[in-house]
Scaffold this active site. Sequence first.
Site, PDB file in Angstrom:
ATOM      1  N   ARG A 130       0.779  -1.239   0.000  1.00  0.00           N
ATOM      2  CA  ARG A 130       0.000   0.000   0.000  1.00  0.00           C
ATOM      3  C   ARG A 130       0.806   1.282   0.000  1.00  0.00           C
ATOM      4  NH1 ARG A 130      -2.449  -4.087   1.837  1.00  0.00           N
ATOM      5  NH2 ARG A 130      -4.509  -4.453   0.980  1.00  0.00           N
ATOM      6  N   ILE A 158       5.114 -13.581  -0.682  1.00  0.00           N
ATOM      7  CA  ILE A 158       5.237 -14.480  -1.827  1.00  0.00           C
ATOM      8  C   ILE A 158       6.658 -14.434  -2.372  1.00  0.00           C
ATOM      9  CG2 ILE A 158       2.789 -14.295  -2.450  1.00  0.00           C
ATOM     10  CD1 ILE A 158       3.505 -12.079  -4.425  1.00  0.00           C
ATOM     11  N   ASP A 159       7.603 -13.927  -1.520  1.00  0.00           N
ATOM     12  CA  ASP A 159       8.937 -13.594  -2.029  1.00  0.00           C
ATOM     13  C   ASP A 159      10.013 -14.628  -1.739  1.00  0.00           C
ATOM     14  OD1 ASP A 159       9.393 -13.210   0.715  1.00  0.00           O
ATOM     15  OD2 ASP A 159       9.177 -11.022   0.591  1.00  0.00           O
ATOM     16  N   HIS A 180      -0.377 -17.128   0.794  1.00  0.00           N
ATOM     17  CA  HIS A 180      -0.708 -16.558  -0.517  1.00  0.00           C
ATOM     18  C   HIS A 180       0.216 -17.061  -1.617  1.00  0.00           C
ATOM     19  CE1 HIS A 180      -2.631 -13.013   1.904  1.00  0.00           C
ATOM     20  NE2 HIS A 180      -3.420 -14.066   1.840  1.00  0.00           N
ATOM     21  N   ASP A 201      10.449   0.542  13.115  1.00  0.00           N
ATOM     22  CA  ASP A 201      10.982  -0.167  11.955  1.00  0.00           C
ATOM     23  C   ASP A 201      11.309  -1.625  12.322  1.00  0.00           C
ATOM     24  OD1 ASP A 201      12.323  -0.410   9.326  1.00  0.00           O
ATOM     25  OD2 ASP A 201      14.109  -0.618  10.580  1.00  0.00           O
TER      26      ASP A 201
HETATM   27  P1  NAD Z   1       0.576  -4.495   3.379  1.00  0.00           P
HETATM   28  O1  NAD Z   1       1.365  -3.845   2.280  1.00  0.00           O
HETATM   29  O2  NAD Z   1      -0.888  -4.351   3.365  1.00  0.00           O
HETATM   30  O3  NAD Z   1       1.095  -3.942   4.772  1.00  0.00           O
HETATM   31  C1  NAD Z   1       2.452  -3.832   5.057  1.00  0.00           C
HETATM   32  C2  NAD Z   1       2.582  -3.064   6.350  1.00  0.00           C
HETATM   33  O4  NAD Z   1       3.964  -3.060   6.711  1.00  0.00           O
HETATM   34  C3  NAD Z   1       2.125  -1.611   6.233  1.00  0.00           C
HETATM   35  O5  NAD Z   1       1.157  -1.342   7.234  1.00  0.00           O
HETATM   36  C4  NAD Z   1       3.416  -0.794   6.453  1.00  0.00           C
HETATM   37  O6  NAD Z   1       3.194   0.349   7.238  1.00  0.00           O
HETATM   38  C5  NAD Z   1       4.287  -1.770   7.203  1.00  0.00           C
HETATM   39  N1  NAD Z   1       5.726  -1.605   6.964  1.00  0.00           N
HETATM   40  C6  NAD Z   1       6.368  -1.508   5.782  1.00  0.00           C
HETATM   41  N2  NAD Z   1       7.709  -1.449   5.962  1.00  0.00           N
HETATM   42  C7  NAD Z   1       7.903  -1.488   7.303  1.00  0.00           C
HETATM   43  C8  NAD Z   1       9.055  -1.440   8.132  1.00  0.00           C
HETATM   44  N3  NAD Z   1      10.285  -1.379   7.602  1.00  0.00           N
HETATM   45  N4  NAD Z   1       8.884  -1.484   9.469  1.00  0.00           N
HETATM   46  C9  NAD Z   1       7.644  -1.543  10.023  1.00  0.00           C
HETATM   47  N5  NAD Z   1       6.517  -1.603   9.292  1.00  0.00           N
HETATM   48  C10 NAD Z   1       6.644  -1.581   7.947  1.00  0.00           C
HETATM   49  O7  NAD Z   1       1.031  -6.004   3.402  1.00  0.00           O
HETATM   50  P2  NAD Z   1       0.278  -7.327   3.856  1.00  0.00           P
HETATM   51  O8  NAD Z   1      -0.516  -7.083   5.092  1.00  0.00           O
HETATM   52  O9  NAD Z   1       1.306  -8.397   3.840  1.00  0.00           O
HETATM   53  O10 NAD Z   1      -0.774  -7.590   2.677  1.00  0.00           O
HETATM   54  C11 NAD Z   1      -0.367  -7.410   1.339  1.00  0.00           C
HETATM   55  C12 NAD Z   1      -0.604  -8.593   0.408  1.00  0.00           C
HETATM   56  O11 NAD Z   1       0.187  -8.401  -0.773  1.00  0.00           O
HETATM   57  C13 NAD Z   1      -0.136  -9.900   0.997  1.00  0.00           C
HETATM   58  O12 NAD Z   1      -1.163 -10.775   0.892  1.00  0.00           O
HETATM   59  C14 NAD Z   1       1.044 -10.371   0.140  1.00  0.00           C
HETATM   60  O13 NAD Z   1       0.769 -11.619  -0.431  1.00  0.00           O
HETATM   61  C15 NAD Z   1       1.165  -9.401  -1.002  1.00  0.00           C
HETATM   62  N6  NAD Z   1       2.510  -8.750  -1.068  1.00  0.00           N
HETATM   63  C16 NAD Z   1       3.642  -9.478  -0.817  1.00  0.00           C
HETATM   64  C17 NAD Z   1       4.880  -8.886  -0.863  1.00  0.00           C
HETATM   65  C18 NAD Z   1       6.097  -9.732  -0.584  1.00  0.00           C
HETATM   66  O14 NAD Z   1       6.048 -10.936  -0.770  1.00  0.00           O
HETATM   67  N7  NAD Z   1       7.193  -9.159  -0.097  1.00  0.00           N
HETATM   68  C19 NAD Z   1       5.012  -7.529  -1.156  1.00  0.00           C
HETATM   69  C20 NAD Z   1       3.822  -6.791  -1.405  1.00  0.00           C
HETATM   70  C21 NAD Z   1       2.578  -7.428  -1.369  1.00  0.00           C
END
Ligand code: NAD
Length: 257
Positions: free
Chosen positions: A41, A108-109, A126, A242
């Site tokens: 987001r 999913i990484d 997921h 963080d």
């Molecule tokens: P989300 O993006 O909805 O929420 C991520 C949260 O992490 C946010 O509220 C943000 O404020 C917080 N955040 C980001 N960086 C941070 C940090 N360094 N320290 C503290 N907080 C931090 O993610 P979600 O709840 O996992 O849902 C998103 C969906 O999208 C998941 O279902 C996932 O499958 C997919 N997705 C996956 C990846 C990945 O695999 N890395 C990346 C993006 C989206």
Amino acid sequence: MIASDLKSAIGRLERLIETSGRVLPFTGAGISTECGIPDFRSPGGIWTQNRPIPFDEFLANQESRDEAWRRRFAIEEHFGTAKPGRGHLALASLYKCGKAPAIVTQNIDNLHQASGVAPADVIELHGNTTYAVCLDCAARYEIPWVRTRFTAEGRAPVCPGCGGFIKTATISFGQSMPDEPMRRTQELVLVSDLFISIGSSLVVWPAAGFPMMAKRNGATLVILNREPTEFDAWADLVIREDIGTVLAPFIAKSVAR
Ligand code: NAD
Ligand code: ZN
């Protein structure tokens, strides 16, 4: 209760981990942002530029499948080169010392596996975008193979074995949740004393239901996320800091690089 500063947050988390028999880490995109993979987001992020392609559209037309694959190739620069971050290494440490029997992730990484957690103990709600599967016969295909075929044919390829559609091994919107990971997560939630939600906005269901399931079952609930979540009021400890900074002290020497 919201931790007032970083030092007290780390101290309280440390005590909770020490005094808990079984810890269940539950991770979301926020744990991987320091690895170069944007979360879902964040403004201008790779995910917000396009409307997600729902599963039924992927099945219904070639143009949607082509577009899904073009988008996947475009994010390869993030996924293909990412290495585990401090959060992943800290959780791998909890896993290796026997505190955490498994890691439940919405990500999913593949970065929990890359940090040294046995693939069988990374429960992916997921799926995984680092490889692809045939939706009919479940044969596995690697991303570079799909890319080569896509380039040669000018369109998303089908399975050479059965003609089925090939898709990243992820769960799309509108696709049913995988039974086995959901069942295993539920089982683990019911035997855990400490549930730590890390880097999830807790808005994607049904995954977002697990923290409250743990809480209702008597576990202590910790939410580590830099933004508030809807479940903060029920958490025993909320850490709005963080992730890498909070979890770095938990990295064991045997796991650190
Ligand atoms: P989300 O993006 O909805 O929420 C991520 C949260 O992490 C946010 O509220 C943000 O404020 C917080 N955040 C980001 N960086 C941070 C940090 N360094 N320290 C503290 N907080 C931090 O993610 P979600 O709840 O996992 O849902 C998103 C969906 O999208 C998941 O279902 C996932 O499958 C997919 N997705 C996956 C990846 C990945 O695999 N890395 C990346 C993006 C989206
Ligand atoms: Zn097939």
